[in-house]
Design a protein around this motif. Structure first.
Motif, PDB file in Angstrom:
ATOM      1  N   SER A 105       1.057  -0.766 -11.148  1.00 24.03           N
ATOM      2  CA  SER A 105       0.836  -0.264  -9.774  1.00 24.03           C
ATOM      3  C   SER A 105       0.235  -1.382  -8.676  1.00 24.03           C
ATOM      4  O   SER A 105       0.657  -1.677  -7.470  1.00 24.03           O
ATOM      5  CB  SER A 105      -0.107   0.869  -9.800  1.00 24.03           C
ATOM      6  N   SER A 106      -0.606  -2.250  -9.303  1.00 21.32           N
ATOM      7  CA  SER A 106      -1.021  -3.087  -8.697  1.00 21.32           C
ATOM      8  C   SER A 106      -0.251  -4.208  -8.413  1.00 21.32           C
ATOM      9  O   SER A 106      -0.011  -4.644  -7.084  1.00 21.32           O
ATOM     10  CB  SER A 106      -2.432  -3.996  -9.388  1.00 21.32           C
ATOM     11  N   MET A 107       0.586  -4.530  -9.246  1.00 19.04           N
ATOM     12  CA  MET A 107       1.864  -5.812  -8.995  1.00 19.04           C
ATOM     13  C   MET A 107       2.902  -5.098  -7.863  1.00 19.04           C
ATOM     14  O   MET A 107       3.307  -5.837  -7.045  1.00 19.04           O
ATOM     15  CB  MET A 107       2.530  -5.798 -10.320  1.00 19.04           C
ATOM     16  N   VAL A 108       3.165  -3.704  -7.831  1.00 14.20           N
ATOM     17  CA  VAL A 108       4.011  -3.128  -6.965  1.00 14.20           C
ATOM     18  C   VAL A 108       3.319  -3.388  -5.545  1.00 14.20           C
ATOM     19  O   VAL A 108       3.969  -3.717  -4.619  1.00 14.20           O
ATOM     20  CB  VAL A 108       4.439  -1.921  -7.116  1.00 14.20           C
ATOM     21  N   TYR A 109       1.699  -2.856  -5.381  1.00  9.75           N
ATOM     22  CA  TYR A 109       1.304  -2.950  -4.263  1.00  9.75           C
ATOM     23  C   TYR A 109       1.203  -4.509  -3.636  1.00  9.75           C
ATOM     24  O   TYR A 109       1.627  -4.753  -2.501  1.00  9.75           O
ATOM     25  CB  TYR A 109      -0.087  -2.480  -4.202  1.00  9.75           C
ATOM     26  N   VAL A 150       8.835  -6.582  -7.164  1.00  5.94           N
ATOM     27  CA  VAL A 150       8.012  -7.024  -8.180  1.00  5.94           C
ATOM     28  C   VAL A 150       8.572  -8.401  -8.597  1.00  5.94           C
ATOM     29  O   VAL A 150       8.007  -9.764  -8.853  1.00  5.94           O
ATOM     30  CB  VAL A 150       7.791  -6.092  -9.184  1.00  5.94           C
ATOM     31  N   HIS A 151       9.971  -8.293  -8.876  1.00  6.58           N
ATOM     32  CA  HIS A 151      10.846  -9.404  -9.421  1.00  6.58           C
ATOM     33  C   HIS A 151      10.878 -10.579  -8.397  1.00  6.58           C
ATOM     34  O   HIS A 151      10.642 -11.888  -8.761  1.00  6.58           O
ATOM     35  CB  HIS A 151      12.214  -8.934  -9.850  1.00  6.58           C
ATOM     36  N   LYS A 152      11.010 -10.015  -7.214  1.00  2.78           N
ATOM     37  CA  LYS A 152      11.101 -11.167  -6.091  1.00  2.78           C
ATOM     38  C   LYS A 152       9.874 -12.084  -5.935  1.00  2.78           C
ATOM     39  O   LYS A 152      10.022 -13.244  -5.851  1.00  2.78           O
ATOM     40  CB  LYS A 152      11.450 -10.319  -4.722  1.00  2.78           C
ATOM     41  N   GLY A 206      -0.384 -11.592   2.225  1.00  7.50           N
ATOM     42  CA  GLY A 206      -0.255 -10.412   1.320  1.00  7.50           C
ATOM     43  C   GLY A 206      -1.401  -9.544   1.563  1.00  7.50           C
ATOM     44  O   GLY A 206      -1.555  -9.101   2.788  1.00  7.50           O
ATOM     45  N   CYS A 207      -1.781  -8.891   0.416  1.00 11.31           N
ATOM     46  CA  CYS A 207      -2.790  -7.707   0.458  1.00 11.31           C
ATOM     47  C   CYS A 207      -4.028  -8.016   1.294  1.00 11.31           C
ATOM     48  O   CYS A 207      -4.606  -7.209   1.692  1.00 11.31           O
ATOM     49  CB  CYS A 207      -2.950  -7.016  -0.662  1.00 11.31           C
ATOM     50  N   ALA A 244       2.973  -6.958  -4.379  1.00  7.58           N
ATOM     51  CA  ALA A 244       4.597  -7.443  -4.164  1.00  7.58           C
ATOM     52  C   ALA A 244       5.101  -6.862  -2.765  1.00  7.58           C
ATOM     53  O   ALA A 244       5.534  -7.615  -1.976  1.00  7.58           O
ATOM     54  CB  ALA A 244       5.562  -7.220  -5.329  1.00  7.58           C
ATOM     55  N   ASN A 245       4.754  -5.657  -2.637  1.00  6.72           N
ATOM     56  CA  ASN A 245       5.307  -4.957  -1.090  1.00  6.72           C
ATOM     57  C   ASN A 245       4.400  -5.735  -0.050  1.00  6.72           C
ATOM     58  O   ASN A 245       4.947  -6.023   1.046  1.00  6.72           O
ATOM     59  CB  ASN A 245       4.995  -3.563  -1.403  1.00  6.72           C
ATOM     60  N   ALA A 246       3.083  -5.988  -0.293  1.00  8.56           N
ATOM     61  CA  ALA A 246       2.480  -6.796   0.722  1.00  8.56           C
ATOM     62  C   ALA A 246       2.742  -8.203   0.879  1.00  8.56           C
ATOM     63  O   ALA A 246       2.898  -8.429   2.214  1.00  8.56           O
ATOM     64  CB  ALA A 246       1.004  -6.598   0.369  1.00  8.56           C
TER      65      ALA A 246
END
Length: 170
Positions: A71-75, A45-47, A87-88, A77-79
């Motif tokens: 939860s949305s930010m983590v998803y 998320v920070h990245k 992204g997502c 960010a990972n995408a």
């Protein structure tokens, strides 16, 4: 025993404060959502968003919505880490294409089932007619006439250009 990312008795910094190398205060906005044992969540998320932006977003939201926002930010960010360009949206587009393909396949299989049922119905009705030569000749003339061509005997055409709508058309 854990309470919102901290060990009881000793103050353990949350994943955000640990990554940012700062002291974790009692009222740390990150602590309930980024526990110390899940540092990868805040790192991604920070990245993508930056700690300052995440802090601002969380503080602007009511507390009952913050968990969903994290939860949305983590998803996202990972995408974004996996696919920096789309992204997502790339994942959603891929899933939409799979849905469209499966719906087309389902329609084709359903048409085959209907065709099989029609063939089965025609064969059962022709078996039920009497075996007199005049009935047999009438049945064969009706089945062989070009005017009674079955709808299901026609090829099914799928316009793939219009099947997948662009995600940007809204």
């Amino acid at each position: 025993m854990k309470e919102s990312g901290r060990k009881q008795g000793a103050v353990s910094p949350c994943a955000a404060c640990k990554l940012l190398r700062r002291r974790c205060a009692q009222d740390c906005v990150f602590a309930p959502y980024f526990p110390a044992d899940e540092p990868h969540k805040f790192a991604s998320v920070h990245k993508v968003f930056g700690a300052s932006n995440v802090n601002k977003m969380l503080q602007e939201l009511p507390e009952h919505q913050r968990s969903d926002a994290v939860s949305s930010m983590v998803y996202e960010a990972n995408a974004r880490v996996r696919d920096p360009v789309y992204g997502c949206v790339g994942a959603i587009s891929s899933l939409q294409q799979q849905i469209d393909t499966l719906q087309t396949q389902l329609a084709l299989v359903q048409a085959e089932v209907v065709q099989m049922r029609m063939n089965q119905f025609t064969s059962s009705t022709s078996n039920q007619t009497t075996d007199s030569p005049e009935n047999a000749s009438q049945t064969s003339r009706v089945l062989a006439s070009p005017q009674t061509k079955s709808f299901f005997a026609m090829d099914m055409v799928v316009d793939h250009a219009n099947v997948v709508e662009s995600l940007w058309s809204y």
